[in-house]
Scaffold this motif. Structure first.
Motif, mmCIF file in Angstrom:
data_model
loop_
_atom_site.group_PDB
_atom_site.id
_atom_site.type_symbol
_atom_site.label_atom_id
_atom_site.label_comp_id
_atom_site.label_asym_id
_atom_site.label_seq_id
_atom_site.Cartn_x
_atom_site.Cartn_y
_atom_site.Cartn_z
ATOM 1 N N UNK A 84 58.602 64.615 -19.300
ATOM 2 C CA UNK A 84 59.954 64.780 -19.844
ATOM 3 C C UNK A 84 61.038 64.868 -18.789
ATOM 4 N N UNK A 85 60.799 65.661 -17.754
ATOM 5 C CA UNK A 85 61.877 65.852 -16.779
ATOM 6 C C UNK A 85 62.079 64.637 -15.873
ATOM 7 N N UNK A 86 61.294 63.591 -16.086
ATOM 8 C CA UNK A 86 61.489 62.345 -15.355
ATOM 9 C C UNK A 86 62.361 61.346 -16.096
ATOM 10 N N UNK A 87 62.986 61.779 -17.182
ATOM 11 C CA UNK A 87 63.752 60.854 -18.018
ATOM 12 C C UNK A 87 64.898 60.193 -17.253
ATOM 13 N N UNK A 88 65.656 60.935 -16.466
ATOM 14 C CA UNK A 88 66.798 60.360 -15.740
ATOM 15 C C UNK A 88 66.328 59.292 -14.752
ATOM 16 N N UNK A 89 65.267 59.577 -14.020
ATOM 17 C CA UNK A 89 64.740 58.603 -13.059
ATOM 18 C C UNK A 89 64.180 57.378 -13.778
ATOM 19 N N UNK A 90 63.535 57.581 -14.924
ATOM 20 C CA UNK A 90 62.980 56.458 -15.680
ATOM 21 C C UNK A 90 64.083 55.535 -16.185
ATOM 22 N N UNK A 91 65.145 56.125 -16.695
ATOM 23 C CA UNK A 91 66.276 55.339 -17.196
ATOM 24 C C UNK A 91 66.928 54.570 -16.043
ATOM 25 N N UNK A 92 67.144 55.256 -14.933
ATOM 26 C CA UNK A 92 67.755 54.608 -13.772
ATOM 27 C C UNK A 92 66.878 53.477 -13.241
ATOM 28 N N UNK A 93 65.560 53.690 -13.209
ATOM 29 C CA UNK A 93 64.651 52.657 -12.693
ATOM 30 C C UNK A 93 64.621 51.428 -13.601
ATOM 31 N N UNK A 94 65.021 51.607 -14.862
ATOM 32 C CA UNK A 94 65.092 50.480 -15.796
ATOM 33 C C UNK A 94 66.430 49.751 -15.681
ATOM 34 N N UNK A 95 67.289 50.219 -14.755
ATOM 35 C CA UNK A 95 68.578 49.575 -14.553
ATOM 36 C C UNK A 95 69.606 49.900 -15.619
ATOM 37 N N UNK A 96 69.449 51.045 -16.234
ATOM 38 C CA UNK A 96 70.327 51.464 -17.329
ATOM 39 C C UNK A 96 71.151 52.659 -16.875
ATOM 40 N N UNK A 97 72.447 52.654 -17.213
ATOM 41 C CA UNK A 97 73.284 53.795 -16.819
ATOM 42 C C UNK A 97 73.619 54.737 -17.971
ATOM 43 N N UNK A 98 73.313 54.320 -19.219
ATOM 44 C CA UNK A 98 73.475 55.219 -20.361
ATOM 45 C C UNK A 98 72.556 54.769 -21.483
ATOM 46 N N UNK A 99 72.194 55.708 -22.333
ATOM 47 C CA UNK A 99 71.367 55.372 -23.493
ATOM 48 C C UNK A 99 72.136 55.739 -24.761
ATOM 49 N N UNK A 100 71.749 55.097 -25.844
ATOM 50 C CA UNK A 100 72.436 55.305 -27.114
ATOM 51 C C UNK A 100 71.683 56.248 -28.042
ATOM 52 N N UNK A 101 70.399 56.421 -27.814
ATOM 53 C CA UNK A 101 69.605 57.311 -28.649
ATOM 54 C C UNK A 101 68.336 57.717 -27.935
ATOM 55 N N UNK A 102 67.859 58.907 -28.287
ATOM 56 C CA UNK A 102 66.615 59.433 -27.703
ATOM 57 C C UNK A 102 65.788 60.044 -28.823
ATOM 58 N N UNK A 103 64.500 59.737 -28.818
ATOM 59 C CA UNK A 103 63.564 60.311 -29.783
ATOM 60 C C UNK A 103 62.486 61.076 -29.027
ATOM 61 N N UNK A 104 62.267 62.303 -29.431
ATOM 62 C CA UNK A 104 61.134 63.093 -28.955
ATOM 63 C C UNK A 104 60.345 63.517 -30.183
ATOM 64 N N UNK A 105 59.169 62.950 -30.375
ATOM 65 C CA UNK A 105 58.284 63.324 -31.473
ATOM 66 C C UNK A 105 57.353 64.400 -30.931
ATOM 67 N N UNK A 106 57.814 65.631 -30.997
ATOM 68 C CA UNK A 106 57.079 66.747 -30.398
ATOM 69 C C UNK A 106 56.006 67.249 -31.352
ATOM 70 N N UNK A 107 54.803 67.195 -30.907
ATOM 71 C CA UNK A 107 53.671 67.630 -31.729
ATOM 72 C C UNK A 107 52.387 67.223 -31.035
ATOM 73 N N UNK A 108 51.308 67.321 -31.763
ATOM 74 C CA UNK A 108 50.004 66.986 -31.214
ATOM 75 C C UNK A 108 49.826 65.476 -31.228
ATOM 76 N N UNK A 109 49.363 64.941 -30.115
ATOM 77 C CA UNK A 109 49.106 63.507 -30.010
ATOM 78 C C UNK A 109 47.758 63.177 -30.633
ATOM 79 N N UNK A 110 47.724 62.133 -31.446
ATOM 80 C CA UNK A 110 46.465 61.694 -32.050
ATOM 81 C C UNK A 110 45.426 61.372 -30.988
ATOM 82 N N UNK A 111 45.869 60.812 -29.872
ATOM 83 C CA UNK A 111 44.927 60.478 -28.799
ATOM 84 C C UNK A 111 44.305 61.723 -28.181
ATOM 85 N N UNK A 112 45.023 62.820 -28.189
ATOM 86 C CA UNK A 112 44.500 64.033 -27.568
ATOM 87 C C UNK A 112 43.469 64.740 -28.454
ATOM 88 N N UNK A 113 43.503 64.444 -29.739
ATOM 89 C CA UNK A 113 42.556 65.060 -30.654
ATOM 90 C C UNK A 113 41.223 64.340 -30.569
#
Length: 113
Positions: A84-113
């Motif tokens: 999560x705390x890498x979001x700013x670096x990830x956005x910058x590395x994609x060549x983007x200076x702003x985003x229009x929306x963010x989704x965080x589906x916080x919960x248990x991952x099906x893959x982790x179960x």
């Protein structure tokens, strides 16, 4: 077996409805901060045909699965292995200076179960 048979995104329609005002504009950029198997992102990319995704996940298996699922969207998709705390670096590395929306589906991952 197709990934769509084993993974159903939670509250998909409600999330799309809430993000629609931001993602309906041309060339909108959205971040899926908990990409997982890519269900929400796939639906958003289908529904908002000019939107671009920056998908984040710390799980390399999830990124691989989502990458296969989202491959048909080509250069509209950028996947980043980070936490999560890498979001700013990830956005910058994609060549983007702003985003229009963010989704965080916080919960248990099906893959982790």
């Amino acid at each position: 077996m197709d990934i769509r048979d084993i993974h159903t995104p939670v509250l998909l329609e409600r999330c799309a409805e809430l993000l629609a005002p931001a993602l309906e504009r041309p060339d909108a950029v959205f971040v899926d901060g908990t990409l997982g198997m890519g269900g929400h992102s796939e639906a958003f990319l289908e529904r908002f045909p000019t939107a671009r995704l920056i998908g984040l996940d710390r799980d390399t298996d999830a990124l691989r699965i989502a990458g296969e699922r989202l491959a048909r969207f080509g250069d509209r998709v950028t996947l980043v292995h980070t936490v999560y705390d890498g979001i700013a670096a990830a956005v910058a590395s994609a060549g983007v200076d702003k985003v229009d929306g963010i989704l965080f589906d916080l919960g248990v991952s099906s893959l982790q179960l």
